[in-house]
Design a protein around this motif. Sequence first.
Motif, PDB file in Angstrom:
ATOM      1  N   MET A  60      51.196  29.017  47.482  1.00  0.00           N
ATOM      2  CA  MET A  60      50.368  28.229  48.392  1.00  0.00           C
ATOM      3  C   MET A  60      49.953  29.174  49.504  1.00  0.00           C
ATOM      4  N   ALA A  61      48.709  29.063  49.913  1.00  0.00           N
ATOM      5  CA  ALA A  61      48.240  29.845  51.051  1.00  0.00           C
ATOM      6  C   ALA A  61      47.557  28.896  52.022  1.00  0.00           C
ATOM      7  N   GLY A  62      47.452  29.334  53.242  1.00  0.00           N
ATOM      8  CA  GLY A  62      46.755  28.564  54.253  1.00  0.00           C
ATOM      9  C   GLY A  62      46.126  29.505  55.261  1.00  0.00           C
ATOM     10  N   TYR A  63      45.070  29.033  55.890  1.00  0.00           N
ATOM     11  CA  TYR A  63      44.382  29.827  56.899  1.00  0.00           C
ATOM     12  C   TYR A  63      44.038  28.923  58.061  1.00  0.00           C
ATOM     13  N   ASP A  64      44.509  29.295  59.245  1.00  0.00           N
ATOM     14  CA  ASP A  64      44.313  28.470  60.436  1.00  0.00           C
ATOM     15  C   ASP A  64      43.195  28.996  61.334  1.00  0.00           C
ATOM     16  N   GLY A  65      42.436  29.981  60.874  1.00  0.00           N
ATOM     17  CA  GLY A  65      41.375  30.569  61.669  1.00  0.00           C
ATOM     18  C   GLY A  65      41.827  31.799  62.440  1.00  0.00           C
ATOM     19  N   HIS A  66      43.122  32.024  62.465  1.00  0.00           N
ATOM     20  CA  HIS A  66      43.696  33.176  63.159  1.00  0.00           C
ATOM     21  C   HIS A  66      44.452  34.061  62.180  1.00  0.00           C
ATOM     22  N   ARG A  67      45.305  33.440  61.385  1.00  0.00           N
ATOM     23  CA  ARG A  67      46.102  34.158  60.380  1.00  0.00           C
ATOM     24  C   ARG A  67      46.181  33.338  59.110  1.00  0.00           C
ATOM     25  N   GLY A  68      46.378  34.065  58.029  1.00  0.00           N
ATOM     26  CA  GLY A  68      46.703  33.409  56.772  1.00  0.00           C
ATOM     27  C   GLY A  68      48.204  33.407  56.578  1.00  0.00           C
TER      28      GLY A  68
END
Length: 139
Positions: A60-68
Amino acid sequence: MTTIRAFTLRDTESVIALWQATGLTRSWNNPHLDIQRKMTVQPELFLVAVDGHDIIGSVMAGYDGHRGWLYYLASDPQRRGQGIGRALVEAAEEALLEMGCPKVQLMVRPGNDEALGFYDTLGYERFSTTTTGKRLIAD
């Protein structure tokens, strides 16, 4: 032949069995709920490695606009050393990069030296930080 594709709901039980076989699940986390939540936020960043009809890896990956961030990286214990984990990490990194993500991080539980060694080989840098958290919703 191993392929990497987006997770689909029909993969749920196989993925959870993989997570359990690799020690990723914890009594305080509900993996069904984790999957349900992921499917509402950037579901395209939930990837599985498949050989035929068998799920042999996940990330699972995620990106918050600052870091993945990477979570739930797992590969079939019987197939370790075949490049499944590496391929999943690379696919997740590519997807994050396409979103404009400049940096990816992950967390490793204390004592999991095997995982740390794996990430070392992929060029991940160890940081001296303390992670804190607060449960907002009981699973």
